[in-house]
Design an enzyme around this catalytic site. Sequence first.
Site, short mmCIF file in Angstrom:
data_model
loop_
_atom_site.label_atom_id
_atom_site.label_comp_id
_atom_site.label_asym_id
_atom_site.label_seq_id
_atom_site.Cartn_x
_atom_site.Cartn_y
_atom_site.Cartn_z
N CYS A 289 -10.76 3.26 -1.42
CA CYS A 289 -9.51 3.72 -0.79
C CYS A 289 -9.40 3.02 0.54
O CYS A 289 -10.39 2.93 1.29
CB CYS A 289 -9.54 5.24 -0.60
SG CYS A 289 -8.12 5.88 0.32
N GLU B 287 -6.95 10.02 8.87
CA GLU B 287 -5.67 10.06 9.61
C GLU B 287 -5.77 10.95 10.85
O GLU B 287 -5.03 10.75 11.82
CB GLU B 287 -4.55 10.55 8.69
CG GLU B 287 -4.36 9.57 7.53
CD GLU B 287 -3.02 9.71 6.84
OE1 GLU B 287 -2.42 10.79 6.91
OE2 GLU B 287 -2.60 8.71 6.22
N ASP C 61 0.86 -1.18 0.00
CA ASP C 61 0.00 0.00 0.00
C ASP C 61 0.89 1.23 0.00
O ASP C 61 2.07 1.15 0.35
CB ASP C 61 -0.90 0.01 1.25
CG ASP C 61 -1.92 1.14 1.22
OD1 ASP C 61 -2.35 1.54 0.13
OD2 ASP C 61 -2.31 1.63 2.31
N SER C 62 0.33 2.37 -0.39
CA SER C 62 1.12 3.60 -0.34
C SER C 62 1.42 3.98 1.11
O SER C 62 2.40 4.64 1.39
CB SER C 62 0.39 4.73 -1.04
OG SER C 62 -0.88 4.93 -0.45
N CYS D 165 -3.47 -0.88 -2.29
CA CYS D 165 -3.64 0.54 -2.62
C CYS D 165 -4.53 0.67 -3.86
O CYS D 165 -4.21 0.13 -4.92
CB CYS D 165 -2.27 1.15 -2.90
SG CYS D 165 -2.34 2.85 -3.44
N HIS E 214 -8.28 3.86 3.29
CA HIS E 214 -8.57 4.64 4.49
C HIS E 214 -10.06 4.77 4.77
O HIS E 214 -10.44 5.06 5.90
CB HIS E 214 -8.02 6.07 4.34
CG HIS E 214 -6.56 6.19 4.63
ND1 HIS E 214 -5.60 5.70 3.78
CD2 HIS E 214 -5.90 6.75 5.67
CE1 HIS E 214 -4.40 5.98 4.29
NE2 HIS E 214 -4.56 6.61 5.42
#
Lengths: 261, 261
Positions: free
Chosen positions: A182, A150, A9-10, A72, A184
């Site tokens: 995504c 985040e 993943d990034s 990702c 996240h």
Amino acid sequence: MREAIGIFDSGVGGLTVLKALRKRLPEQDYLYLGDTARLPYGSKSETTIRRYALNAAEHLFRNDIRLLVVACNTASAFALPALTEISPVPVIGVIEPGVRAALAGGARKVAVIGTEGTIRSGAYQKALHRAAPEVSVTAAPCPLFVPLAEEGWGDHPITDQIAEIYLRPLLDTGLEAIILGCTHYPLLRPSLARVAGPGVSLIDSATAVTDAVVQRFRGPSAGRGGVGQVAIHLTDASDRFRRIARAILGSDPEHLEVVDL
Amino acid sequence: MREAIGIFDSGVGGLTVLKALRKRLPEQDYLYLGDTARLPYGSKSETTIRRYALNAAEHLFRNDIRLLVVACNTASAFALPALTEISPVPVIGVIEPGVRAALAGGARKVAVIGTEGTIRSGAYQKALHRAAPEVSVTAAPCPLFVPLAEEGWGDHPITDQIAEIYLRPLLDTGLEAIILGCTHYPLLRPSLARVAGPGVSLIDSATAVTDAVVQRFRGPSAGRGGVGQVAIHLTDASDRFRRIARAILGSDPEHLEVVDL
């Protein structure tokens, strides 16, 4: 650690995939690579994203992984053909599993949300159209969702308001499912579910890709028993990334190593 | 382009510095480097930030700049001594000019806001304390401000609410000045000014560093007349960065080149 399942993943968002996989295939070894020194990928150009993804994959190949999971979404959207071409092992991205999961629920009006890169690539939109030409597809980039996740604001009145701004035009078309394109975004599920309402399924690409991996390990080769090892490689390990990793995994990662690609 | 003023930022936010400098020293040549392929710096570790900043500076030195302006607050906070050590030309960061500007207005209660990295480094706090030990200093990281600025929400009710969350504890101490310790933050000035209220000065580090550079060019060597050239080097040139660059400069950048560091 030879023969591990490699997950790329990034950043650290893909740890949701690692966590889900470990629960379902605990006997496997895992090598997770997060390119935290160069994240995010979502706002960058196709050329840069492809170069970074190839770099990252080569690091995993040097570590003799048996399977490459591209957690990702942006890298899956732009680099999957290039990765598949150079890979000595099978490659699984998040796009096709996400699309299958959305359609399996019977939805006929589907939206995709993701980073600017993922949405601009059209990868989800094209895959949905190929799999089910009759399904209506809309899409929206949601650039503030990663920073909100985040910040730990996945269940927050401000996230509700921002989700309302991004999603209202999609919801007004009578949506049945939203693909969270995504890694996240599942962290924002409380706010997203409030805004989307009970009639809209939120399809988590982490769950979907996990199903696809588990599928592969059914059969005679599965279930060798025991509990496998987990190694986490990051290209940068700031306090911030450690904190987010801890929030996702529920504990401090063991075997965390900083690597240079 | 020999003898240009080199300006370095992690992204395109530092174009605010380029724009301000061009207005005041139009006869100079400028070479701007934005490390857009690896931004943001603010969430990454000290080691990574320092490595990136040195890479970037070396690119500018290879292009024979006459002066290095470090517009990036995070790079100034973590890498200024390292940059100064290897630099064949004078180096100006944003910290000292920002501190001087805040104190010049006579403020005795000053807050610094910036990325997590900039605030964690303590660079502004230490510089304020050195320059004026009697001044009371508070600080807060504001991780959502850069994404909000990039979303173009500098004058938006949601930004007002987020600023209220980040700044209220500082404002309640009776602040007189806030140092905007990130090149993106001036783009949020409308929202920040509403939340801070009329009694609080917002100190823009871009303006402050511009003053410091103009200072250097006073005297016999100044004013050779004419209009200098501007080159912009980016490590990644996605549509997103072009759009933000255009918003800052007010027009499409001429001479934009993608470089590999």
